[in-house]
Structures are given as C-alpha cells and as structure tokens.
Design a protein around this motif. Structure first.
Motif, PDB file in Angstrom:
ATOM      1  N   GLN A  16      36.145  37.614  43.548  1.00  0.00           N
ATOM      2  CA  GLN A  16      35.482  38.423  42.513  1.00  0.00           C
ATOM      3  C   GLN A  16      34.734  39.587  43.159  1.00  0.00           C
ATOM      4  OE1 GLN A  16      32.959  36.262  39.820  1.00  0.00           O
ATOM      5  NE2 GLN A  16      32.364  38.105  38.715  1.00  0.00           N
ATOM      6  N   ASP A  17      34.042  39.329  44.276  1.00  0.00           N
ATOM      7  CA  ASP A  17      33.330  40.399  44.988  1.00  0.00           C
ATOM      8  C   ASP A  17      34.313  41.433  45.536  1.00  0.00           C
ATOM      9  OD1 ASP A  17      30.947  39.110  44.480  1.00  0.00           O
ATOM     10  OD2 ASP A  17      30.756  38.267  46.499  1.00  0.00           O
ATOM     11  N   THR A  18      35.450  40.975  46.037  1.00  0.00           N
ATOM     12  CA  THR A  18      36.447  41.867  46.624  1.00  0.00           C
ATOM     13  C   THR A  18      37.068  42.778  45.569  1.00  0.00           C
ATOM     14  OG1 THR A  18      36.960  40.273  48.371  1.00  0.00           O
ATOM     15  CG2 THR A  18      38.632  41.930  47.902  1.00  0.00           C
ATOM     16  N   PHE A  19      37.399  42.217  44.403  1.00  0.00           N
ATOM     17  CA  PHE A  19      38.056  42.979  43.341  1.00  0.00           C
ATOM     18  C   PHE A  19      37.082  43.631  42.371  1.00  0.00           C
ATOM     19  CE2 PHE A  19      41.610  40.418  44.727  1.00  0.00           C
ATOM     20  CZ  PHE A  19      42.721  41.201  44.492  1.00  0.00           C
ATOM     21  N   ASN A  20      35.831  43.182  42.399  1.00  0.00           N
ATOM     22  CA  ASN A  20      34.833  43.628  41.421  1.00  0.00           C
ATOM     23  C   ASN A  20      35.225  43.270  39.993  1.00  0.00           C
ATOM     24  OD1 ASN A  20      33.008  44.749  43.293  1.00  0.00           O
ATOM     25  ND2 ASN A  20      34.278  46.583  43.434  1.00  0.00           N
ATOM     26  N   ASN A  21      36.093  42.266  39.857  1.00  0.00           N
ATOM     27  CA  ASN A  21      36.485  41.746  38.546  1.00  0.00           C
ATOM     28  C   ASN A  21      37.158  40.388  38.767  1.00  0.00           C
ATOM     29  OD1 ASN A  21      39.297  42.142  39.159  1.00  0.00           O
ATOM     30  ND2 ASN A  21      39.093  44.277  38.517  1.00  0.00           N
ATOM     31  N   LEU A  22      37.770  39.856  37.746  1.00  0.00           N
ATOM     32  CA  LEU A  22      38.390  38.530  37.843  1.00  0.00           C
ATOM     33  C   LEU A  22      39.881  38.586  38.146  1.00  0.00           C
ATOM     34  CD1 LEU A  22      36.636  36.849  34.768  1.00  0.00           C
ATOM     35  CD2 LEU A  22      35.926  36.804  37.158  1.00  0.00           C
ATOM     36  N   ALA A  51      43.315  42.074  52.862  1.00  0.00           N
ATOM     37  CA  ALA A  51      44.453  42.079  51.932  1.00  0.00           C
ATOM     38  C   ALA A  51      44.225  43.080  50.808  1.00  0.00           C
ATOM     39  CB  ALA A  51      44.679  40.682  51.368  1.00  0.00           C
ATOM     40  N   ARG A  52      43.018  43.161  50.301  1.00  0.00           N
ATOM     41  CA  ARG A  52      42.696  44.109  49.225  1.00  0.00           C
ATOM     42  C   ARG A  52      42.788  45.544  49.738  1.00  0.00           C
ATOM     43  NH1 ARG A  52      42.991  45.587  44.059  1.00  0.00           N
ATOM     44  NH2 ARG A  52      41.144  46.709  43.378  1.00  0.00           N
ATOM     45  N   GLU A  53      42.257  45.805  50.932  1.00  0.00           N
ATOM     46  CA  GLU A  53      42.338  47.149  51.519  1.00  0.00           C
ATOM     47  C   GLU A  53      43.798  47.550  51.696  1.00  0.00           C
ATOM     48  OE1 GLU A  53      41.059  50.755  52.831  1.00  0.00           O
ATOM     49  OE2 GLU A  53      39.706  49.176  52.177  1.00  0.00           O
ATOM     50  N   PHE A  54      44.618  46.604  52.161  1.00  0.00           N
ATOM     51  CA  PHE A  54      46.048  46.853  52.323  1.00  0.00           C
ATOM     52  C   PHE A  54      46.673  47.189  50.967  1.00  0.00           C
ATOM     53  CE2 PHE A  54      50.491  45.647  52.554  1.00  0.00           C
ATOM     54  CZ  PHE A  54      50.898  46.170  53.767  1.00  0.00           C
ATOM     55  N   GLN A  55      46.308  46.438  49.940  1.00  0.00           N
ATOM     56  CA  GLN A  55      46.828  46.666  48.594  1.00  0.00           C
ATOM     57  C   GLN A  55      46.472  48.066  48.105  1.00  0.00           C
ATOM     58  OE1 GLN A  55      44.943  44.340  45.522  1.00  0.00           O
ATOM     59  NE2 GLN A  55      46.587  44.690  44.061  1.00  0.00           N
ATOM     60  N   VAL A  56      45.231  48.438  48.254  1.00  0.00           N
ATOM     61  CA  VAL A  56      44.767  49.748  47.793  1.00  0.00           C
ATOM     62  C   VAL A  56      45.456  50.867  48.574  1.00  0.00           C
ATOM     63  CG1 VAL A  56      42.739  51.267  47.697  1.00  0.00           C
ATOM     64  CG2 VAL A  56      42.561  48.886  46.934  1.00  0.00           C
ATOM     65  N   MET A  57      45.571  50.676  49.892  1.00  0.00           N
ATOM     66  CA  MET A  57      46.124  51.706  50.762  1.00  0.00           C
ATOM     67  C   MET A  57      47.627  51.916  50.527  1.00  0.00           C
ATOM     68  SD  MET A  57      45.996  51.666  54.886  1.00  0.00           S
ATOM     69  CE  MET A  57      47.018  50.206  54.937  1.00  0.00           C
ATOM     70  N   THR A  58      48.377  50.843  50.296  1.00  0.00           N
ATOM     71  CA  THR A  58      49.832  50.950  50.195  1.00  0.00           C
ATOM     72  C   THR A  58      50.363  50.954  48.773  1.00  0.00           C
ATOM     73  OG1 THR A  58      50.149  48.548  50.296  1.00  0.00           O
ATOM     74  CG2 THR A  58      50.121  49.753  52.408  1.00  0.00           C
ATOM     75  N   GLY A  59      49.537  50.499  47.820  1.00  0.00           N
ATOM     76  CA  GLY A  59      50.014  50.383  46.453  1.00  0.00           C
ATOM     77  C   GLY A  59      50.828  49.114  46.218  1.00  0.00           C
ATOM     78  N   GLU A  60      50.899  48.270  47.226  1.00  0.00           N
ATOM     79  CA  GLU A  60      51.626  46.999  47.119  1.00  0.00           C
ATOM     80  C   GLU A  60      50.742  45.966  46.426  1.00  0.00           C
ATOM     81  OE1 GLU A  60      54.772  46.487  48.014  1.00  0.00           O
ATOM     82  OE2 GLU A  60      55.058  48.476  48.883  1.00  0.00           O
TER      83      GLU A  60
END
Length: 159
Positions: A16-22, A51-60
C-alpha cells in the motif's frame, strides 16, 4: 496472519505504501514477496520498491518488476553477493535506477552487484565516477590553458 513465517498484513501495508493505493495488494504479490524474503533474504519493502520503480520506468506490469527482482537476486547469488544487500542498494538509489535503468535494468543490476563485490554501494561508485570525471575535466582545462600561455606545446594532443 502469517504466511511462511512472514506477516501478511505487514507486506500488504508495504505494498500500500509503495503504490499509494490498494492496487498492488494481491495474494500473488504477497506470496511472492514473502517467498523472496524467506528464501533470498530480500526485505519485502525493498523488493516492492524496486519492482514498482521498474514498473513505472518500463511501463511493464508489477509482476514483470518482480521478475526483475528475481533475476537480479540470481545474479547476486551467482557472484556470491547477498541479494538482500543488492536490492536494498537499488531501492535506496531510485534516481540512479531511473537514470541508468532504461535498458530494462540490466546495467543497474550489474553495477549494484559489482559494487557489493567491492564492498561499496551504488552511491559510493557514483561519487567516485563523478570525481574522476571532474578530475579529467580539470586536467583538460589546465592543459589547454597552459598551451595558450606557453604557445608552443599542445598539451591536449600530448594526452
């Protein structure tokens, strides 16, 4: 509640902290992060952040980001480096990850593993690299200004 000895509520809170949502709180993500923690010694908050940074950076997807974490952990283990230390290093250097991770993260993963092999972290290697670049720039300026003062030696070409 516990899963493999890991507090599910704690992992859910970190997601939740990583995504700022559920959005990221799924049983699959909780299970994967819990397994990484128990089997590889990677803090769940660090694995989630990378993993979240990777998601944001690559769009994956976040799951693809978790695969990046697993691949990086395998690289660390193959080099006799603690995967948890490498993941913590990448998580703490998100700006560097964003800057040098455009290739899908391979360079930053390799750099983090090599830094740990040398007993330093990514921030230290970045400082060293920047100071070397500053030193080289300083030499080039001094050589070129000396050439202009002396008028007969081309120090820039001597190098």
């Amino acid at each position: 509640s516990l899963l493999m000895g890991t507090d599910v509520n704690e992992i859910a809170g970190e997601l939740q902290d990583t995504f700022n949502n559920l959005e990221g709180i799924t049983s699959e993500n909780i299970t994967t992060l819990g397994a990484m923690n128990k089997l590889l010694g990677i803090a769940t908050k660090d694995a989630a952040a990378v993993a979240r940074e990777f998601q944001v950076m690559t769009g994956e997807s976040f799951e693809t980001g978790l695969n990046f974490v697993k691949t990086t952990a395998s690289l660390a283990k193959a080099n006799d480096v603690a995967p948890g230390a490498v993941m913590k290093d990448i998580a703490e250097n998100s700006e560097m990850f964003a800057e040098f991770g455009a290739d899908g993260g391979d360079n930053i993963a390799k750099a983090a593993v090599q830094a740990r092999k040398l007993g330093v972290n990514l921030a230290t290697t970045a400082k060293i690299a920047n100071s070397l670049l500053d030193f080289e720039s300083s030499i080039e300026k001094d050589e070129c200004s000396t050439k202009e003062s002396i008028g007969r030696f081309d120090w820039c070409k001597c190098r």
